[in-house]
Write a protein that holds these residues in place. Structure first.
Motif, PDB file in Angstrom:
ATOM      1  N   ASN A 137      -9.018  -3.545  -2.437  1.00 10.65           N
ATOM      2  CA  ASN A 137      -7.969  -2.642  -1.943  1.00 10.65           C
ATOM      3  C   ASN A 137      -6.594  -3.038  -2.450  1.00 10.65           C
ATOM      4  O   ASN A 137      -5.777  -2.183  -2.778  1.00 10.65           O
ATOM      5  CB  ASN A 137      -7.933  -2.662  -0.407  1.00 10.65           C
ATOM      6  CG  ASN A 137      -8.931  -1.698   0.194  1.00 10.65           C
ATOM      7  OD1 ASN A 137      -9.725  -1.095  -0.519  1.00 10.65           O
ATOM      8  ND2 ASN A 137      -8.895  -1.557   1.506  1.00 10.65           N
ATOM      9  N   ALA A 212      -5.355   1.762   7.753  1.00  8.90           N
ATOM     10  CA  ALA A 212      -5.775   0.561   7.031  1.00  8.90           C
ATOM     11  C   ALA A 212      -5.495   0.745   5.556  1.00  8.90           C
ATOM     12  O   ALA A 212      -5.634   1.833   5.020  1.00  8.90           O
ATOM     13  CB  ALA A 212      -7.266   0.322   7.237  1.00  8.90           C
ATOM     14  N   SER A 213      -5.073  -0.276   4.909  1.00  7.39           N
ATOM     15  CA  SER A 213      -4.929  -0.184   3.456  1.00  7.39           C
ATOM     16  C   SER A 213      -5.085  -1.551   2.847  1.00  7.39           C
ATOM     17  O   SER A 213      -5.050  -2.544   3.530  1.00  7.39           O
ATOM     18  CB  SER A 213      -3.587   0.434   3.077  1.00  7.39           C
ATOM     19  OG  SER A 213      -2.543  -0.460   3.392  1.00  7.39           O
TER      20      SER A 213
END
Ligand code: NAG
Ligand code: NAG
Length: 213
Positions: A137, A212-213
């Protein structure tokens, strides 16, 4: 890299302690922009009150504003809440304590430097000393090891992901200035892509704190 690393980290801490004062309308002092020191202990012209009303863990206290304060400025109710909890001081009701008490301001700054904001995220210290390994991510969000990601941990989208923007470039210039003062060659700090967070997504986007990231 031994002692060199430690010196660099001191540079970075000095940089963030000083430079942050330039953000969000911190004032101008004499001696040229790169010589500005710890001249102000709060944001001079806040553009907003930094209250995220969707945060139910650390709700804003009516009438209280959460603009940048402190040696390494704290912004937003949830950050005052988190740091206040860690330091056992009710900063959610009394963010002004950070302006009035230098001991507390530096405790908060050091805590902020050393502590990840969320589980599985790095602290500024982790990124800075190279302890942090980007996840998939992170790579997708263009967060690479380097000074740019340190800025990202501390300021997120207040500074990062906005392109080649002044407040980010000020931080980088100050960092390089401190490296000069300490006799470390600028070229060792790496190329601009690594110093910059211009294209990075924030670790913790301020507009959607729950995502979320
Ligand atoms: C400033 O903060 C420190 C650390 O929380 C605390 O021990 C001290 O009593 C405070 N000083 C004043 C004058 O409130
Ligand atoms: C990676 O990002 C996706 C999409 O934003 C998210 O659902 C997932 O939880 C993230 N994974 C980690 C390990 O943070």
């Amino acid at each position: 890299m031994g002692n060199g690393k430690w010196e660099w980290e001191m540079d970075a801490i000095l940089t963030v302690l000083n430079v942050v004062l330039l953000l969000g309308g911190y004032g101008v002092a004499t001696g040229g922009p790169l010589a500005w020191g710890l001249c102000y202990n709060h944001e001079m012209s806040p553009s907003q009150s930094y209250c995220d009303s969707t945060d139910y863990v650390y709700p804003c206290t009516p009438g209280v504003e959460y603009y940048g304060r402190g040696a390494l400025p704290i912004y937003w109710n949830y950050n005052y809440g988190t740091i206040g909890e860690a330091l056992k001081v009710d900063l959610l009701s009394h963010p002004e304590y950070i302006e009035n008490n230098a001991t507390l301001a530096f405790q908060a700054a050091i805590w902020r430097w050393m502590t990840p904001m969320k589980k599985k995220q790095p602290s500024a210290h982790d990124v800075f000393v190279g302890n942090w390994k980007p996840t998939k991510n992170d790579t997708l969000a263009k967060r690479v090891p380097g000074f740019g990601s340190t800025i990202n941990v501390l300021y997120g989208d207040l500074v990062c992901g906005q392109g080649d923007e002044d407040s980010m470039n000020n931080i980088i210039s100050h960092y390089l200035y401190y490296l000069d003062l300490m006799g470390v060659g600028r070229e060792q700090a790496g190329p601009h892509e690594v110093l910059s967070c211009a294209e990075q997504e924030a670790f913790n986007p301020s507009s959607s704190p729950a995502s979320a990231s």
